[in-house]
Design an enzyme around this catalytic site. Structure first.
Site, PDB file in Angstrom:
ATOM      1  N   GLU A 112       0.715  -1.122  -0.093  1.00  0.00           N
ATOM      2  CA  GLU A 112       0.109   0.002   0.008  1.00  0.00           C
ATOM      3  C   GLU A 112       0.911   1.335   0.002  1.00  0.00           C
ATOM      4  O   GLU A 112       0.547   2.284  -0.542  1.00  0.00           O
ATOM      5  CB  GLU A 112      -0.881  -0.209   1.160  1.00  0.00           C
ATOM      6  CG  GLU A 112      -1.996  -1.046   0.935  1.00  0.00           C
ATOM      7  CD  GLU A 112      -2.783  -1.285   2.197  1.00  0.00           C
ATOM      8  OE1 GLU A 112      -2.258  -1.493   3.244  1.00  0.00           O
ATOM      9  OE2 GLU A 112      -4.215  -1.032   2.081  1.00  0.00           O
ATOM     10  N   GLU A 134      -4.221  -9.291   3.557  1.00  0.00           N
ATOM     11  CA  GLU A 134      -5.065  -8.781   5.108  1.00  0.00           C
ATOM     12  C   GLU A 134      -6.251  -9.736   5.525  1.00  0.00           C
ATOM     13  O   GLU A 134      -6.474 -10.193   6.346  1.00  0.00           O
ATOM     14  CB  GLU A 134      -5.384  -7.498   5.058  1.00  0.00           C
ATOM     15  CG  GLU A 134      -4.447  -6.477   5.183  1.00  0.00           C
ATOM     16  CD  GLU A 134      -3.557  -6.066   4.192  1.00  0.00           C
ATOM     17  OE1 GLU A 134      -3.517  -6.793   2.830  1.00  0.00           O
ATOM     18  OE2 GLU A 134      -2.950  -5.015   3.864  1.00  0.00           O
TER      19      GLU A 134
END
Ligand code: NAI
Length: 703
Positions: A112, A134
């Site tokens: 990210e 995640e």
């Protein structure tokens, strides 16, 4: 924490280098440090562009989840995430080009961070993995992933990536558009600097005027078709058990209709809720921390030198023996694979070869690698070949007399330190060890089928098993890349004993007249890969019947009996429907058991078990199937068959697919609440019998 430098062209390199950690992780401290570095670079007029890099082997491995188990308040969490969003937006909108130089793993928050850059270049590193995993821990990519990925890839491809959580190789990542360019490792930094120099006016697509999400916005005709289908698919996969699935869908749906600044705030709020959610805590605790500890052999007896298994003897070259030989030879051990005659031993080796040949054909294994592996498996019918073995594992027929015979014959050939192990699935180890001349070196090493695929191995300590044998068995399991738990001896040990209650409860419901489809669906809605009736068909009703009879014989009057017992008897002896292999059991298996897709519940079930007027709702059935296993696990804990919650949890998830959202079979008690669980079980005991009665002090046992 960061190695920052500025070259003669005015390109700054901010290289992550978190001290005292093997990898770069993101937490409150490192993120604040990163923010400072980014702000300095942006404020410095001498800096024309910025490269985000790493001084370690990997780029950034993601969030530091050590803090996930703490009970943090919204007030403590939210500012951290909003701060990261702000840093990301500063990188995107400062007017200076930012480039990510990805040298190794870039996962979760690490990837990210790269997404906040205007350009992503990856080194051609075969070990590197890139992605947003995640969801596997019950959270969502909350560092902008749910906003930038759909804006970059489009809603459909973006949702798919966020929901499957896969880690991609560099080549795959390039193909998907997750990185813009792949270069040889030695060119990485130079190429990143060059791009920054050549693109002084870089902007993100979503900051350009008239930006549209590729393939259509949320409110486009395509978007409107996508979300109902995505919701349905998410539901089909998770049955609502995994709140992160819904949260990701909501982040994309709500956030991508708005400006990215608003979208990022939406995402941060969902992330805070997910981190605080009991399902996430359970998944992180068991799925990450406890499994890591188990793989590192946390309970290994102390003071015993690490064993290296050079030579392994395997008795019985059947289904299990062949699998054990294959995984062990695959990790470099010399395996002696023994059976009653040479032909049977050779057949076992051929059985070990079959799945490998398939892998070679699929390009997942090299010919030479397969040949080397098979070279390490020596088929034989001669006990003399066992000499020099560090460990012998027997996987002969499930018969006490045969096991006694091979134990004696093998032990006569073994050196003083060698360990003898049984892969029995049902026979208590202490009893088998009575035939051993050296019971301290006799142990259970219980594999699951198929050995090549199943990640768990249950190690069973008999009454006289010594610490050295336990340590050696643990070292062996670690060496073959599997996860061990150590349990004490008992009927069905831990895994088979507890899992059996799931299956038996399903059959008991059938007998009560609960609709068969409801039973099977309740199992799947609870999160099991297959319903209880199908499990019995797969393993065979004959086997279930035989095991129950053996218990009855061994226990005599102490045998409690179970409502499922006569159902097994009826199906095997009267109806001749022994299960999948025969093409008929609780299901009809039209293609002789092979065609799982065409199976259907036997239409005559209703004739033998008339539908009760009072049907449970599916939630009640689901709870019944989960609770019966947790009650049995509590009993195992009370009897010290299993010695910690962690072992029970890890064993249940990896051994028989107890659903991950629960955190495992004992964590499920905690998630329900010990007092609430006790009340619910007492109510179930009133309706269905004492098998539901929980042991005393549920709270302490489950803690
Ligand atoms: P299998 O029937 O496929 O293989 C047993 C092998 O042992 C046969 O090749 C047989 O020829 C050989 N054998 C019999 N007597 C022998 C002797 N005296 N000396 C040498 N070899 C002899 O059975 P499978 O399924 O591989 O099971 C083996 C053991 O593993 C059993 O104790 C079983 O309970 C246990 N087990 C089985 C699991 C399963 O899913 N099949 C799972 C976990 C454990």
């Amino acid at each position: 924490m960061f190695d920052t430098s500025i070259d003669a062209d005015g390109i700054a390199v901010i290289a992550w280098n978190i001290p005292d950690r093997p990898v770069n992780v993101m937490n409150e401290t490192t993120m604040a440090g990163f923010r400072d570095e980014v702000e300095k670079a942006i404020a410095d007029d001498a800096v024309k562009g910025v490269v985000i890099a790493s001084a370690k082997e990997d780029f950034i491995a993601g969030a530091d989840i050590d803090g996930f188990l703490e009970d943090l308040s919204v007030e403590a969490l939210l500012p951290q995430f909003l701060m990261f969003d702000k840093v990301g937006r500063a990188m995107e909108t400062s007017g200076k080009p930012f480039v990510a130089a990805i040298n190794g793993h870039a996962l979760g928050g690490g990837y990210e961070t790269a997404l906040c850059c205007h350009y992503r270049i990856a080194a051609d590193n075969p070990k590197a993995r890139i992605g947003l995993p995640e969801i596997g821990l019950g959270v969502l990519p909350g560092g902008g992933g749910t906003q930038r990925i759909p804006r970059m890839l489009g809603l459909q491809a973006g949702l798919q990536m966020l929901l499957d959580g896969r880690k991609h190789t560099v080549a795959q990542a390039a193909k998907m558009g997750l990185v813009d360019e792949v270069v040889p490792p030695e060119d990485l930094l130079g190429r990143a600097k060059r791009w920054a120099l050549d693109n002084p006016d870089a902007t993100q697509p979503w900051d350009r005027k008239g930006f549209r999400i590729p393939g259509g916005d949320v409110q486009s005709a395509k978007g409107m078709q996508l979300f109902p289908a995505a919701n349905a698919m998410g539901r089909e996969r998770s049955y609502g058990n995994y709140p992160a699935v819904q949260a990701i869908l909501s982040c994309v749906y709500e956030g991508c209709q708005r400006h990215i600044d608003v979208g990022l705030r939406v995402e941060s709020k969902y992330l805070v809720n997910m981190i605080r959610h009991p399902v996430t805590k359970a998944m992180v605790r068991t799925g990450f921390f406890e499994m890591t500890k188990a793989r590192k052999l946390k309970g290994r007896p102390e003071g015993i030198p690490k064993a290296k298994i050079g030579r392994l003897g395997i008795l019985g070259a059947g289904m299990m023996g062949a699998g054990i030989a294959s995984v062990s030879a695959g990790r470099g051990m010399d395996c002696v694979l023994m059976d009653v005659d040479r032909e049977a031993a050779e057949a076992g080796k051929a059985r070990a070869a079959a799945p490998l040949e398939k892998r070679v054909k699929q390009g997942r294994m090299g010919e030479a690698q397969m040949a080397a592996l098979l070279d390490r498996i020596a088929p034989t019918d001669d006990y003399a070949e066992l000499e020099g073995s560090d460990l012998v594992i027997e996987a002969v027929f499930e018969d006490r007399a045969i096991k006694a015979e091979v134990t004696k014959a093998a032990e006569a050939r073994l050196g003083p330190d060698a360990v003898f192990a049984s892969n029995t699935s049902t026979l208590p180890i202490t009893g088998l060890a009575e035939t051993s001349a050296r019971p301290a070196q006799f142990i259970g090493i219980h594999f699951f089928s198929p050995v090549e695929k199943m990640p768990l191995v249950e190690i069973i300590r008999g009454a006289e098993t010594g610490d050295a044998a336990v340590a050696l068995a643990l070292d062996y399991v670690q060496a073959i890349g599997k996860t061990p738990i150590v349990v004490n001896d008992g009927r069905g040990f831990f895994t088979s004993r507890v899992f059996a209650t799931y299956v038996m409860e399903g059959v008991a419901m059938l007998k009560e007249g609960v609709a068969p489809a409801l039973i099977e669906n309740a199992g799947k809605i609870a999160g099991f890969p297959v319903g209880p009736l199908e499990v019995v068909d797969n393993t065979s009703l004959g086997l279930s019947l035989a095991i129950r009879r053996q218990w009855k014989k061994d226990l005599g009057d102490a045998y409690a009996g179970h409502p499922a017992d006569d159902v097994f008897e009826l199906f095997v002896e009267t109806l001749d429907r022994p299960g999948r292999k025969a093409g008929k059991g609780f299901y009809d298996w039209p293609e002789g058991g092979s065609g799982g897709k065409t199976k259907r519940l036997w239409p005559e079930l209703g004739r033998h078990f008339p539908r009760a007027a009072d049907q449970p709702d599916v939630e009640e059935a689901r709870r019944r199937l989960l609770h019966i296993q947790s009650v049995e696990a509590l009993r195992c804990r009370a009897e010290n068959v299993v010695t910690s919650r962690a072992d029970a949890d890890v064993g249940s998830i990896l051994g028989w697919g107890f659903p991950m959202y629960t955190g495992g079979v004992l964590s499920w008690v905690g998630q329900t609440g010990a007092a609430e669980f006790t009340d619910q079980c007492n109510a179930l005991a009133d309706r269905h019998g004492p098998r539901f009665a929980p042991p005393d002090d549920v709270a302490a046992l489950a803690a």
